[in-house]
Write a protein that holds these residues in place. Structure first.
Motif, short mmCIF file in Angstrom:
data_model
loop_
_atom_site.label_atom_id
_atom_site.label_comp_id
_atom_site.label_asym_id
_atom_site.label_seq_id
_atom_site.Cartn_x
_atom_site.Cartn_y
_atom_site.Cartn_z
N UNK A 228 0.85 -1.33 -0.10
CA UNK A 228 -0.03 -0.03 0.01
C UNK A 228 0.70 1.45 0.00
N UNK A 229 2.21 1.18 0.23
CA UNK A 229 2.80 2.32 0.25
C UNK A 229 2.86 2.93 -1.17
N UNK A 302 -6.19 -6.75 -1.95
CA UNK A 302 -6.28 -5.97 -3.10
C UNK A 302 -6.66 -4.63 -2.97
N UNK A 303 -5.78 -3.55 -3.50
CA UNK A 303 -6.16 -2.29 -3.31
C UNK A 303 -7.68 -1.70 -4.05
N UNK A 304 -8.62 -1.35 -3.14
CA UNK A 304 -9.72 -0.71 -3.48
C UNK A 304 -10.84 -1.93 -3.60
N UNK A 305 -10.47 -3.02 -2.98
CA UNK A 305 -11.49 -4.06 -3.11
C UNK A 305 -12.54 -3.81 -2.04
N UNK A 306 -13.90 -4.17 -2.13
CA UNK A 306 -14.67 -4.09 -1.28
C UNK A 306 -14.37 -4.91 0.09
N UNK A 307 -14.51 -4.14 1.27
CA UNK A 307 -14.10 -4.82 2.59
C UNK A 307 -15.38 -4.63 3.53
N UNK A 308 -15.53 -5.74 4.20
CA UNK A 308 -16.50 -5.88 5.16
C UNK A 308 -15.80 -6.21 6.54
N UNK A 325 -8.75 4.10 7.77
CA UNK A 325 -8.50 5.59 6.91
C UNK A 325 -7.30 6.30 7.04
N UNK A 326 -6.33 5.90 7.88
CA UNK A 326 -5.04 6.27 7.99
C UNK A 326 -4.22 6.06 6.65
N UNK A 327 -4.64 4.95 6.03
CA UNK A 327 -3.88 4.50 4.84
C UNK A 327 -5.02 4.70 3.42
N UNK A 328 -5.86 5.35 3.71
CA UNK A 328 -6.66 5.68 2.63
C UNK A 328 -7.94 4.45 2.28
#
Length: 459
Positions: A228-229, A302-308, A325-328
Motif C-alpha cells: 500500500x505504500x 487488493x487495493x480498492x476491493x470491497x471490505x466488510x 482511513x490512515x492509509x486511505x
C-alpha cells in the motif's frame, strides 16, 4: 515551549504538537486530525502552522485538512510538486509561529526533497529538531521508497544529511523523528524512546561508519515494501480528502453469508485464539488488538476491493475504521457486529486447532513429512527456520496458495499474528491449518527451545 507526542502505534509513527504563548505548531500529522484538535484544545493553543517533513509513503497526511480546518499555514517541502496551495519550505527558510521559529534544513535521503525543522525561540536558541524520516533513533529512514533507480543516490544523501544535523546543531538538542517506532519506513530497527543529537553521534550508523560501509549495510538490510505504500505518495501529492470516521453500513447475517460465499474480503477483528475456536467460514483473521493490523490489511488486500468488517462491538469496528482511513481505506462495504454464533444465524461455524512449537515438534516426530509453512519475511528466514518448512512470506501468500499442498498445514511466523492471517487464508482455500501460536525466538517456548530451529544452510 511544550512538545507533545501523538503516537500512532499501528503505523509506528509519531506526530507532534509544539505549544508556546497560546500558539501551536503541528509536525507530520496523521489523517485522523480529531486527536490533534482535541490536544490543541487541551493545551489552549491556536494552531498557526502545520509542517510536513516530506510527502509520506506510509500514511495519508492530515496536514492539508488540519490547516484548512484551523486556518493555519501549511508548509510542505519546496521541491515537492503538489496539487494544492502550500507554503514551500526551502533550505534556510525560517517559519514563524508566535514565539516559535522553525529553521528549515534540506535533509534528502528518505525522499529527494525531505526537510528537517530546527525549533528555536525568538532569540534563536535551539530547542529541538524534528527529523521526519532522516535521523531516527539509532537508524535512518529507508531510501528505496521513491524507486529502486534512486536508492543508491538517496542512501549516499541520507548519510550526509544525518551528518549535517550533527555538524549544525548542539549536542544536547532533543531529536524528534516521525518514523522508527515499528514503521517500515525505518531502514533498520531503531532503539529507544528519546535521544539527542550528541547521543546519535555516538550510536547512529550514519555517524559511526564510513560512507560506503553505511551505504552497503543499509541497502543490504532493506526489507520488503508494504504494497500500500505505492498509493500514499501520490495521494499526499494530490491532497487527501477530508477524513470520514462514521460507522460503516450495517450488514445482516444473510448479506454477510452471501459475501462470504462470493469470496469477498470479510475481516474478523477478534483475537487469533477466539477466531480459531469458531468463525464464519471464509472470513479472514486480522487481529485488531495488535499494532500490525493496518499494515497487513493494507499489504494483503487488493487495493480498492470491497471490505466488510466483523466485530464483537461497535467500538471495535470504529477503532478498525480509524486505523484503515490512515492509509486511505475509506469506502468500507459495511460491518457486521455480534458474536460469530449470532452472525452465522444457524449455519455451522468453522474452526482450526491451535498449538505451539512444542506441539509442532511432537507432530513432526510422529510424521516427518508434515507440511509446515513459515510465513515470515525473507530477512527473518535468513536467520534460520524450522527444518523442512516451506517458506512463503505472508505478503506473497495470496498469489502462491497453489504452492501449499492439500491437507493439514502447520503455520508459524515470528509471533503468531501473521500465522493466524495465513491460517485463515489457507482455510478459505480448502487447506486444514494448525496455528502455531508463539514467538519463534522465545528462549523458553520458541523454535530453538523445542529443538526445531535450523541454521539457514540446513533449513
Amino acid at each position: 515551549m511544550q512538545i507533545d507526542i501523538i503516537e500512532t502505534t499501528g503505523l509506528g509513527d509519531r506526530s507532534y504538537l509544539i505549544s508556546a504563548g497560546g500558539v501551536g505548531v503541528v509536525i507530520d500529522p496523521q489523517r485522523d486530525i480529531d486527536r490533534v484538535l482535541a490536544l490543541a484544545e487541551k493545551r489552549d493553543v491556536r494552531i498557526a502552522l502545520v509542517a510536513e517533513s516530506h510527502l509520506h509513503n506510509d500514511y495519508l497526511t492530515g496536514g492539508l485538512e488540519l490547516a484548512r480546518t484551523v486556518g493555519a499555514d501549511y508548509a510542505v517541502p519546496a521541491g515537492d510538486t503538489v496539487a494544492y496551495d502550500r507554503l514551500p519550505a526551502a533550505d534556510g527558510d525560517v517559519l514563524a509561529a508566535g514565539p516559535m521559529r522553525l529553521r528549515v534544513l534540506h535533509t534528502p535521503g528518505h525522499t529527494h526533497h525531505h526537510v528537517s525543522y530546527v525549533l528555536t525561540d525568538a532569540d534563536g536558541t535551539v530547542q529541538a529538531v524534528f527529523t521526519g524520516g532522516s535521523m531516527l533513533y539509532g537508524a535512518t529512514g529507508r531510501t528505496d521508497l521513491v524507486g529502486p533507480e534512486h536508492t543508491s543516490e538517496l542512501t549516499h544523501a541520507q548519510y550526509h544529511s544525518v551528518r549535517r544535523l550533527v555538524d549544525e546543531l548542539p549536542a544536547g538538542t532533543p531529536v524528534f523523528p516521525s518514523h522508527g517506532f515499528g514503521s517500515f519506513c525505518a531502514a533498520t530497527p531503531t532503539s529507544g524512546e528519546s535521544s539527542t543529537v550528541g547521543e546519535q553521534a555516538r550510536v547512529n550508523p550514519a555517524l559511526t561508519q564510513d560512507e560506503q560501509t553505511f551505504v552497503d549495510q543499509l541497502v543490504a538490510g532493506l526489507t520488503a515494501i508494504p504494497a500500500w505504500y505505492s498509493h500514499m505518495g501520490p495521494g499526499n501529492a494530490a491532497g487527501p480528502a477530508p477524513v470520514d470516521l462514521s460507522m460503516p453500513r450495517p450488514v445482516d447475517p444473510a448479506e454477510l453469508a452471501d459475501r462470504l460465499a462470493a469470496g469477498a474480503w470479510v475481516i474478523d477483528l477478534r483475537s487469533r485464539t477466539a477466531f480459531a475456536a469458531g468463525h464464519l467460514p471464509g472470513a479472514l483473521n486480522f487481529e485488531l488488538a495488535i499494532a500490525n493490523f493496518v499494515t497487513y490489511v493494507g499489504w494483503l488486500m487488493p487495493w480498492g476491493a470491497p471490505l466488510t468488517l466483523v466485530g464483537e462491538t461497535e467500538q471495535q469496528v470504529a477503532d478498525a475504521r480509524r486505523e484503515l482511513v490512515r492509509i486511505g481505506i475509506d469506502r468500507l462495504a459495511g460491518a457486521a457486529i455480534g458474536s460469530p454464533e449470532a452472525l452465522a444465524a444457524g449455519r455451522e461455524l468453522a474452526a482450526h486447532p491451535v498449538s505451539d512449537f512444542t506441539g509442532l515438534a511432537a507432530a513432526l516426530a510422529a510424521d516427518p513429512d508434515l507440511v509446515v509453512l513459515d510465513a515470515r519475511r525473507d530477512d527473518e528466514r535468513a536467520g534460520g527456520g524450522v527444518r523442512g518448512s516451506l517458506h512463503i512470506p505472508i505478503h506473497d501468500l495470496p498469489g502462491r496458495l497453489d504452492e501449499v499442498p492439500a491437507g493439514d498445514v502447520w503455520v508459524y511466523c515470528g509471533s503468531g499474528y501473521r500465522a493466524s492471517i495465513a491460517a485463515s487464508m489457507l482455510a478459505r482455500a480448502g487447506r486444514r491449518p494448525v496455528l502455531v501460536n508463539g514467538a519463534y525466538g522465545d528462549p523458553d517456548t520458541g523454535a530453538a527451545a523445542a529443538g526445531l530451529h535450523a541454521q539457514p544452510a540446513t533449513v
